[in-house]
Design a protein around this motif. Structure first.
Motif, mmCIF file in Angstrom:
data_model
loop_
_atom_site.group_PDB
_atom_site.id
_atom_site.type_symbol
_atom_site.label_atom_id
_atom_site.label_comp_id
_atom_site.label_asym_id
_atom_site.label_seq_id
_atom_site.Cartn_x
_atom_site.Cartn_y
_atom_site.Cartn_z
ATOM 1 N N LYS A 243 0.830 -1.209 0.000
ATOM 2 C CA LYS A 243 0.000 0.000 0.000
ATOM 3 C C LYS A 243 0.862 1.256 0.000
ATOM 4 O O LYS A 243 0.589 2.217 -0.737
ATOM 5 C CB LYS A 243 -0.920 -0.007 1.222
ATOM 6 N N ASN A 244 1.925 1.262 0.811
ATOM 7 C CA ASN A 244 2.808 2.425 0.871
ATOM 8 C C ASN A 244 3.493 2.688 -0.464
ATOM 9 O O ASN A 244 3.654 3.839 -0.887
ATOM 10 C CB ASN A 244 3.860 2.230 1.963
ATOM 11 N N GLN A 247 0.890 4.119 -2.856
ATOM 12 C CA GLN A 247 0.600 5.520 -2.527
ATOM 13 C C GLN A 247 1.697 6.457 -3.019
ATOM 14 O O GLN A 247 1.423 7.610 -3.371
ATOM 15 C CB GLN A 247 0.420 5.676 -1.020
ATOM 16 N N TYR A 249 3.091 6.430 -5.727
ATOM 17 C CA TYR A 249 2.853 6.745 -7.132
ATOM 18 C C TYR A 249 1.591 7.576 -7.325
ATOM 19 O O TYR A 249 1.212 7.894 -8.439
ATOM 20 C CB TYR A 249 2.752 5.452 -7.948
ATOM 21 N N LYS A 250 0.957 7.925 -6.226
ATOM 22 C CA LYS A 250 -0.244 8.772 -6.248
ATOM 23 C C LYS A 250 -1.303 8.226 -7.193
ATOM 24 O O LYS A 250 -1.948 8.962 -7.946
ATOM 25 C CB LYS A 250 0.127 10.213 -6.627
ATOM 26 N N LYS A 251 -1.462 6.912 -7.169
ATOM 27 C CA LYS A 251 -2.503 6.295 -7.971
ATOM 28 C C LYS A 251 -3.862 6.565 -7.333
ATOM 29 O O LYS A 251 -3.957 7.005 -6.203
ATOM 30 C CB LYS A 251 -2.260 4.793 -8.084
ATOM 31 N N ASP A 252 -4.911 6.257 -8.079
ATOM 32 C CA ASP A 252 -6.245 6.491 -7.548
ATOM 33 C C ASP A 252 -6.536 5.549 -6.383
ATOM 34 O O ASP A 252 -5.856 4.526 -6.192
ATOM 35 C CB ASP A 252 -7.297 6.316 -8.649
ATOM 36 N N PHE A 253 -7.557 5.886 -5.629
ATOM 37 C CA PHE A 253 -7.877 5.155 -4.409
ATOM 38 C C PHE A 253 -8.125 3.675 -4.679
ATOM 39 O O PHE A 253 -7.695 2.813 -3.903
ATOM 40 C CB PHE A 253 -9.109 5.774 -3.737
ATOM 41 N N ILE A 256 -4.893 1.694 -5.071
ATOM 42 C CA ILE A 256 -4.250 1.490 -3.764
ATOM 43 C C ILE A 256 -4.997 0.426 -2.963
ATOM 44 O O ILE A 256 -4.386 -0.454 -2.351
ATOM 45 C CB ILE A 256 -4.194 2.821 -2.987
ATOM 46 N N GLU A 257 -6.319 0.496 -2.996
ATOM 47 C CA GLU A 257 -7.125 -0.497 -2.275
ATOM 48 C C GLU A 257 -6.893 -1.898 -2.816
ATOM 49 O O GLU A 257 -6.704 -2.853 -2.058
ATOM 50 C CB GLU A 257 -8.601 -0.143 -2.397
#
Length: 405
Positions: A243-244, A247, A249-253, A256-257
Motif C-alpha cells: 500500500k505504501n 501511494q 505513485y499517487k494512484k487512484d484510491f 491502492i485499495e
C-alpha cells in the motif's frame, strides 16, 4: 459447449420474463426454468448445471434451502440468489449457501458478466475435484481471539476499530469481503470500493451477523512448529508495505485499495490447503516453508499450489481481475504476459522484501522475478521501492536488512 443454467422462481410471470430477457443467449446458454423449489430439485437430480439462479421466497422450498441442497449434492454448480427483498434475516440464511446475491430488478448485463466471469475462472483451476471442494466453502474458519475482538468492537459500535482488527485475520477479512462485494448487505449495482461500501454499513447489522451462532466457525488446529498467525502477520506486513509503495505513485484510491487487498490475501490459499489436505499439508509446510521453490513443490506434491487456490476462491467471492492475478502469480509474475504497473508488480516485490527480512537476509536480484521487471521498470525504481520498505519497517520498529542488490 453451452453453459447450463437453471432459473428458479415460483411465479410463472417472472419465469416468462426471464425467458424473454435471456432468449438471445440461447446460442451459448442451455437454459431450464423451474416453477418453484420442488420442480428445481427434479431438474437438478437429472442434470448437472453450471449455474443455479433462484428466487428467495418460495412456498415449498425457499432459495436458501435449495442452494444448501445444491451446495451439498452438486458442488460444481455456482449458486445465485435473485430476490426482490433483502433484510438481515435473509442475509444470514443466504451467506453460506450462495455465491452471489442479486437484487430484483437486476440488469441483464450484470448477470451475464457474473456468469461469464465465474465460468472463466475454471481455466485458473482446471482440476474439477479440487474446484468442487472450494465451491462448497461458504465462509472460512477464523481466529477465535480475533473473532472475540471483532465482536467487542461491534458491541461498542466502533467500526473504525473493527476495520483495524479484521486486517489481522485475512480469513475473516475475506469473509467480510464476500458479504459486502456480493450485495448481501448493500445493493451494489456498480463496482465500488470495498472500503467505501464497508463504511456505509450500519455496525448493528454486522453485529447481528457476528452474534449468530451458526455463521462463523473458529479454527481449532494448534500444532507445534506451525503458526497460522505468523503467516497472517506476513500477509499484514506485505499488505501495508505494498500500500505504501502504491501511494508513492499517487494512484487512484481503487488502485491502492486493490494493491492492499492483494497483499493481505496473497497467501490465503495456505488456509485452503490446510482445509483440503489437513495434517499432510501442515507437515509439508513445516519441512519446506523456507525453500525458494516452495510453490513448485506444492504443485508437485498436491497437484495444486496455494496461490492458485486462493486466487480462485477470491475470484468467485469478488469479481476483481487485478486482485485475482496478483494472488495467483504473486510468487512469479512473469507467468502472465501482461506487463504493467499493477497490484501484482507491487505485491511481488513487497512479499519478497518481508520474507527475506524475516529470515534475516538481504534482498538480492535473484530473489525477485527479473524477467518480469526488466520489461516493466528499471532497477532505480526498485531501489526507491526498497527505501519505502526501509521507512515502513522502521515505523514498525522491526529489524530490517538495509543492503539491497
Amino acid at each position: 459447449m453451452k453453459i447450463k443454467i437453471l432459473f428458479v422462481d415460483d411465479e410463472p410471470n417472472v419465469l416468462n420474463s426471464l425467458k424473454r430477457l435471456f432468449y438471445p443467449n440461447k446460442t451459448h446458454w442451455d437454459m431450464d426454468f423451474a416453477n418453484g423449489g420442488e420442480s428445481a430439485l427434479d431438474f437438478l437430480k437429472n442434470k448437472e448445471y453450471d449455474v443455479v439462479i433462484s428466487d428467495m421466497f418460495m412456498p415449498d422450498i425457499d432459495g436458501a434451502e435449495l442452494l444448501k441442497w445444491v451446495r451439498k449434492n452438486s458442488p460444481g454448480t455456482m449458486r445465485f440468489i435473485l430476490s426482490g427483498y433483502s433484510n438481515i434475516e435473509l442475509v444470514k440464511k443466504t451467506i453460506m449457501p450462495a455465491h452471489k446475491f442479486f437484487h430484483k430488478p437486476c440488469p441483464k448485463q450484470k448477470i451475464e458478466e457474473e456468469i461469464n466471469w465465474l465460468i472463466s475462472l475454471r481455466k485458473l483451476l482446471p482440476d474439477k475435484k479440487i474446484r468442487d471442494k472450494i465451491n462448497q466453502i461458504g465462509l472460512l474458519p477464523i481466529n477465535p481471539f480475533i473473532y472475540s475482538m471483532l465482536r467487542q468492537a461491534l458491541y461498542e459500535k466502533n467500526l473504525n476499530e473493527f476495520k483495524k482488527i479484521v486486517y489481522y485475520d485475512p480469513g475473516m477479512f475475506l469473509n467480510i469481503y464476500k458479504i459486502i462485494m456480493n450485495s448481501f448487505l448493500i445493493e451494489n449495482l456498480e463496482l465500488k470500493s470495498f472500503f467505501k461500501l464497508l463504511h456505509e454499513i450500519d455496525p448493528s447489522v454486522l453485529k447481528f451477523i457476528f452474534e449468530s451462532q451458526d455463521t462463523f466457525q473458529v479454527y481449532d488446529f494448534c500444532i507445534e512448529k506451525f503458526s497460522l498467525n505468523r503467516i497472517w502477520r506476513h500477509a499484514y506486513r506485505t499488505a501495508f508495505l505494498a500500500k505504501n509503495i502504491a501511494q508513492a505513485y499517487k494512484k487512484d484510491f481503487l488502485f491502492i485499495e486493490n494493491t492492499f487487498i492483494s497483499g493481505l490475501l496473497h497467501n490465503i490459499g495456505i488456509l485452503l490447503m490446510i482445509l483440503l489436505f489437513k495434517s499432510d499439508y501442515i507437515d509439508f509446510f513445516i519441512n519446506n516453508m523456507h525453500k525458494k521453490n516452495f510453490l513448485d513443490l506444492e504443485q508437485k506434491v498436491f497437484n495444486i499450489n496455494h496461490a492458485i487456490l486462493g486466487a480462485y476462491l477470491v475470484g468467485i467471492w469478488g469479481r476483481n481481475r487485478d486482485i485475482v492475478e496478483a494472488i495467483a502469480f504473486y510468487d512469479k509474475p512473469s507467468l502472465i504476459k501482461k506487463r504493467n504497473l499493477s497490484p501484482l508488480s507491487i505485491v511481488h516485490f513487497g512479499e519478497k522484501i518481508d520474507k527475506n527480512n524475516v529470515l534475516g537476509k538481504s534482498l538480492k536480484l535473484d530473489d525477485i522475478d527479473l524477467v518480469y521487471y526488466k520489461e516493466l521498470i528499471n532497477i532505480e525504481i526498485l531501489k526507491k521501492w526498497y527505501k519505502i520498505a526501509l521507512f515502513y519497517f522502521k515505523n514498525l520498529n522491526e529489524k530490517v536488512n538495509k543492503k539491497f542488490l
